[in-house]
Every structure is written in structure tokens, then in C-alpha cells.
Design a protein around this motif. Structure first.
Motif, PDB file in Angstrom:
ATOM      1  N   ASP A  24     -35.780  -3.124  83.564  1.00 14.03           N
ATOM      2  CA  ASP A  24     -34.765  -4.331  83.954  1.00 14.03           C
ATOM      3  C   ASP A  24     -33.695  -4.086  84.642  1.00 14.03           C
ATOM      4  OD1 ASP A  24     -33.457  -7.034  83.736  1.00 14.03           O
ATOM      5  OD2 ASP A  24     -33.423  -6.570  80.980  1.00 14.03           O
ATOM      6  N   PHE A  25     -33.775  -4.235  85.858  1.00 11.35           N
ATOM      7  CA  PHE A  25     -32.725  -4.434  87.025  1.00 11.35           C
ATOM      8  C   PHE A  25     -32.669  -5.377  86.841  1.00 11.35           C
ATOM      9  CE2 PHE A  25     -36.529  -1.110  87.748  1.00 11.35           C
ATOM     10  CZ  PHE A  25     -36.003   0.001  88.025  1.00 11.35           C
ATOM     11  N   ARG A  26     -32.299  -6.676  86.221  1.00 10.15           N
ATOM     12  CA  ARG A  26     -30.927  -7.438  86.570  1.00 10.15           C
ATOM     13  C   ARG A  26     -30.136  -7.310  85.364  1.00 10.15           C
ATOM     14  NH1 ARG A  26     -33.405 -11.388  89.381  1.00 10.15           N
ATOM     15  NH2 ARG A  26     -32.138 -12.809  88.200  1.00 10.15           N
ATOM     16  N   ARG A  27     -29.977  -6.785  85.306  1.00  7.87           N
ATOM     17  CA  ARG A  27     -28.691  -5.856  84.265  1.00  7.87           C
ATOM     18  C   ARG A  27     -28.220  -4.611  84.013  1.00  7.87           C
ATOM     19  NH1 ARG A  27     -30.073  -7.038  77.631  1.00  7.87           N
ATOM     20  NH2 ARG A  27     -31.566  -5.899  78.224  1.00  7.87           N
ATOM     21  N   PHE A  28     -27.004  -4.799  83.620  1.00  3.54           N
ATOM     22  CA  PHE A  28     -26.601  -3.066  83.167  1.00  3.54           C
ATOM     23  C   PHE A  28     -25.621  -3.755  82.741  1.00  3.54           C
ATOM     24  CE2 PHE A  28     -24.415   0.584  84.815  1.00  3.54           C
ATOM     25  CZ  PHE A  28     -25.081   1.002  85.542  1.00  3.54           C
ATOM     26  N   LYS A  29     -25.745  -2.445  81.388  1.00  2.00           N
ATOM     27  CA  LYS A  29     -24.606  -2.600  80.677  1.00  2.00           C
ATOM     28  C   LYS A  29     -24.418  -0.942  79.236  1.00  2.00           C
ATOM     29  CE  LYS A  29     -27.376  -4.331  76.857  1.00  2.00           C
ATOM     30  NZ  LYS A  29     -27.380  -5.884  75.601  1.00  2.00           N
ATOM     31  N   LEU A  30     -23.266  -0.784  78.979  1.00  2.00           N
ATOM     32  CA  LEU A  30     -23.316   0.773  78.259  1.00  2.00           C
ATOM     33  C   LEU A  30     -23.277   0.172  76.993  1.00  2.00           C
ATOM     34  CD1 LEU A  30     -22.240   3.381  78.773  1.00  2.00           C
ATOM     35  CD2 LEU A  30     -19.918   2.854  78.489  1.00  2.00           C
ATOM     36  N   VAL A  31     -24.032   0.428  76.324  1.00  8.15           N
ATOM     37  CA  VAL A  31     -23.910   0.116  74.665  1.00  8.15           C
ATOM     38  C   VAL A  31     -23.408   1.789  74.064  1.00  8.15           C
ATOM     39  CG1 VAL A  31     -25.201  -0.401  72.683  1.00  8.15           C
ATOM     40  CG2 VAL A  31     -25.446  -1.114  74.533  1.00  8.15           C
ATOM     41  N   LEU A  32     -22.021   1.236  73.372  1.00  9.01           N
ATOM     42  CA  LEU A  32     -21.700   2.403  72.317  1.00  9.01           C
ATOM     43  C   LEU A  32     -22.022   2.467  71.529  1.00  9.01           C
ATOM     44  CD1 LEU A  32     -18.031   2.001  74.190  1.00  9.01           C
ATOM     45  CD2 LEU A  32     -19.911   4.053  74.764  1.00  9.01           C
ATOM     46  N   HIS A  33     -23.083   3.694  70.812  1.00 10.37           N
ATOM     47  CA  HIS A  33     -23.287   3.378  69.451  1.00 10.37           C
ATOM     48  C   HIS A  33     -22.168   4.332  68.399  1.00 10.37           C
ATOM     49  CE1 HIS A  33     -27.523   2.179  69.417  1.00 10.37           C
ATOM     50  NE2 HIS A  33     -27.185   2.643  70.685  1.00 10.37           N
ATOM     51  N   ALA A  34     -20.773   5.191  69.038  1.00 10.25           N
ATOM     52  CA  ALA A  34     -20.190   6.166  68.624  1.00 10.25           C
ATOM     53  C   ALA A  34     -19.029   4.827  68.527  1.00 10.25           C
ATOM     54  CB  ALA A  34     -19.898   7.186  69.865  1.00 10.25           C
ATOM     55  N   ASP A  35     -17.778   5.689  67.894  1.00  5.59           N
ATOM     56  CA  ASP A  35     -16.802   4.839  67.280  1.00  5.59           C
ATOM     57  C   ASP A  35     -15.798   5.682  67.839  1.00  5.59           C
ATOM     58  OD1 ASP A  35     -14.296   3.492  65.772  1.00  5.59           O
ATOM     59  OD2 ASP A  35     -14.510   5.276  64.443  1.00  5.59           O
ATOM     60  N   VAL A  36     -15.623   5.053  69.070  1.00  9.46           N
ATOM     61  CA  VAL A  36     -14.562   5.323  70.589  1.00  9.46           C
ATOM     62  C   VAL A  36     -13.237   5.478  69.550  1.00  9.46           C
ATOM     63  CG1 VAL A  36     -16.020   5.421  71.951  1.00  9.46           C
ATOM     64  CG2 VAL A  36     -14.539   3.851  71.546  1.00  9.46           C
ATOM     65  N   GLY A  37     -12.797   4.908  69.082  1.00 15.49           N
ATOM     66  CA  GLY A  37     -11.192   4.592  68.330  1.00 15.49           C
ATOM     67  C   GLY A  37     -11.095   5.647  67.253  1.00 15.49           C
ATOM     68  N   SER A  38     -12.295   6.755  67.092  1.00 12.34           N
ATOM     69  CA  SER A  38     -11.207   7.198  65.894  1.00 12.34           C
ATOM     70  C   SER A  38     -11.196   8.356  67.321  1.00 12.34           C
ATOM     71  CB  SER A  38     -12.749   8.385  65.142  1.00 12.34           C
ATOM     72  OG  SER A  38     -14.120   8.877  65.924  1.00 12.34           O
ATOM     73  N   GLY A  39     -11.269   9.194  68.516  1.00 17.61           N
ATOM     74  CA  GLY A  39     -10.739  10.205  68.974  1.00 17.61           C
ATOM     75  C   GLY A  39     -11.255  10.105  70.231  1.00 17.61           C
ATOM     76  N   THR A  40     -10.927  11.295  71.036  1.00 19.18           N
ATOM     77  CA  THR A  40     -10.964  10.951  72.836  1.00 19.18           C
ATOM     78  C   THR A  40     -12.903  11.426  72.533  1.00 19.18           C
ATOM     79  OG1 THR A  40      -9.376  11.083  73.563  1.00 19.18           O
ATOM     80  CG2 THR A  40     -11.162  11.598  74.673  1.00 19.18           C
ATOM     81  N   LEU A  41     -13.538  10.711  72.956  1.00 25.45           N
ATOM     82  CA  LEU A  41     -14.617  11.067  73.397  1.00 25.45           C
ATOM     83  C   LEU A  41     -15.000  11.373  74.570  1.00 25.45           C
ATOM     84  CD1 LEU A  41     -16.914   9.417  70.366  1.00 25.45           C
ATOM     85  CD2 LEU A  41     -16.101  11.324  70.219  1.00 25.45           C
ATOM     86  N   ALA A  42     -16.040  12.045  75.127  1.00 20.37           N
ATOM     87  CA  ALA A  42     -16.642  12.183  76.304  1.00 20.37           C
ATOM     88  C   ALA A  42     -17.933  12.200  76.596  1.00 20.37           C
ATOM     89  CB  ALA A  42     -15.794  13.049  77.421  1.00 20.37           C
ATOM     90  N   TRP A  43     -18.085  11.433  77.688  1.00 25.29           N
ATOM     91  CA  TRP A  43     -19.932  11.123  77.986  1.00 25.29           C
ATOM     92  C   TRP A  43     -19.729  11.883  79.386  1.00 25.29           C
ATOM     93  CZ3 TRP A  43     -17.974   6.793  75.016  1.00 25.29           C
ATOM     94  CH2 TRP A  43     -18.550   6.886  73.987  1.00 25.29           C
ATOM     95  N   PRO A  44     -19.887  12.625  80.276  1.00 22.86           N
ATOM     96  CA  PRO A  44     -19.699  12.886  81.467  1.00 22.86           C
ATOM     97  C   PRO A  44     -20.389  12.057  82.223  1.00 22.86           C
ATOM     98  CG  PRO A  44     -20.549  15.093  80.659  1.00 22.86           C
ATOM     99  CD  PRO A  44     -20.862  13.861  79.771  1.00 22.86           C
ATOM    100  N   GLY A  45     -19.449  11.854  83.454  1.00 23.05           N
ATOM    101  CA  GLY A  45     -20.305  10.523  84.650  1.00 23.05           C
ATOM    102  C   GLY A  45     -20.357   9.010  83.813  1.00 23.05           C
ATOM    103  N   ILE A  46     -18.956   9.019  82.911  1.00 23.71           N
ATOM    104  CA  ILE A  46     -18.835   7.404  82.223  1.00 23.71           C
ATOM    105  C   ILE A  46     -17.135   7.346  82.194  1.00 23.71           C
ATOM    106  CG2 ILE A  46     -19.391   6.093  80.560  1.00 23.71           C
ATOM    107  CD1 ILE A  46     -21.784   7.489  80.419  1.00 23.71           C
ATOM    108  N   THR A  47     -16.725   6.833  82.550  1.00 21.65           N
ATOM    109  CA  THR A  47     -15.262   6.339  82.300  1.00 21.65           C
ATOM    110  C   THR A  47     -15.348   5.082  81.664  1.00 21.65           C
ATOM    111  OG1 THR A  47     -14.534   7.322  84.373  1.00 21.65           O
ATOM    112  CG2 THR A  47     -12.866   6.087  83.810  1.00 21.65           C
ATOM    113  N   LEU A  48     -14.770   5.226  80.731  1.00 19.82           N
ATOM    114  CA  LEU A  48     -14.143   4.047  79.795  1.00 19.82           C
ATOM    115  C   LEU A  48     -12.998   3.282  80.755  1.00 19.82           C
ATOM    116  CD1 LEU A  48     -14.669   5.068  76.090  1.00 19.82           C
ATOM    117  CD2 LEU A  48     -16.092   3.961  77.977  1.00 19.82           C
ATOM    118  N   LEU A  49     -13.045   2.553  81.056  1.00 17.38           N
ATOM    119  CA  LEU A  49     -12.339   2.147  81.572  1.00 17.38           C
ATOM    120  C   LEU A  49     -10.894   0.570  80.556  1.00 17.38           C
ATOM    121  CD1 LEU A  49     -13.389   0.018  85.032  1.00 17.38           C
ATOM    122  CD2 LEU A  49     -12.238   2.246  84.815  1.00 17.38           C
ATOM    123  N   ASP A  50     -10.972   0.237  80.022  1.00 16.27           N
ATOM    124  CA  ASP A  50     -10.634  -0.937  79.163  1.00 16.27           C
ATOM    125  C   ASP A  50     -11.862  -0.650  78.033  1.00 16.27           C
ATOM    126  OD1 ASP A  50     -12.202  -2.951  79.796  1.00 16.27           O
ATOM    127  OD2 ASP A  50     -10.725  -3.268  81.169  1.00 16.27           O
TER     128      ASP A  50
END
Length: 99
Positions: free
Chosen positions: A18-44
Motif C-alpha cells: 500500500d504505497f498510497r498511505r504511510f503511518k507509524l503504529v505504536l503498540h508500546a506505551d511510549v509514555g512509560s519511559g523512553t523507548l527507542a526504535w533506530p531510524g525513527i524519531t517521534l516529533l510529538d
């Protein structure tokens, strides 16, 4: 195309054709601490940057030369719409959270 992020730094590609949409789905609770995924920067809470070079390396990517060409075309379209951060060589992605 969906970039899925899980606890423990696990990242995979789903709906890779599906090249018509692009999104990031977070299955983790990012509010509980700093999680890092190399190559991904959460802006807000709503947007992230995903490295253009990361996407073809993710699990779930078809092993197909035509996929590479279509992905490159998607990146070009994203650039035309201002969704590419040239300095970081990354694509802007909307964030969705799975609860």
C-alpha cells in the motif's frame, strides 16, 4: 504502508504494497519511559520521522525489485508534498497508538 513499533525496539512493516498511505503504529506505551526504535524519531504525539533507508530493511518487506521501484516513487511523491525531511533523509509519518 504501516511501520509497526513494539516494546523492545521491534519494528516491522505491514501492508507493504500500500504505497498510497504511510503511518507509524505504536503498540508500546511510549509514555512509560523512553523507548527507542533506530531510524525513527517521534516529533510529538501526532507525527514522527522514519528514515528512508530504514524502511527497505524492515521485516515484512517483499523481496522484489518492483517493490524497490515503487518505494522510490512513493518517496519522490512524498518529497513533492513536503513530507521529506531532507536533512534527516526521513519521511514524515502520522502516529497511531494501539491500546
Amino acid at each position: 504502508m504501516i511501520i509497526e513499533c513494539f516494546d523492545g525496539g521491534i519494528v516491522r512493516l505491514s501492508e507493504p504494497l500500500d504505497f498510497r498511505r504511510f503511518k507509524l503504529v505504536l503498540h508500546a506505551d511510549v509514555g512509560s519511559g523512553t523507548l527507542a526504535w533506530p531510524g525513527i524519531t517521534l516529533l510529538d504525539d501526532r507525527d514522527a520521522l522514519v528514515s528512508v533507508d530504514l524502511v527497505p530493511t524492515l521485516a515484512g518487506r517483499p523481496d522484489d525489485a518492483s517493490w524497490d521501484q515503487r518505494f522510490a516513487e512513493m518517496v519522490d511523491k512524498a518529497r513533492e508534498h513536503g513530507w521529506i525531511d531532507a536533512e534527516r533523509h526521513a519521511i514524515r509519518a502520522h502516529i497511531e497508538r494501539m491500546t
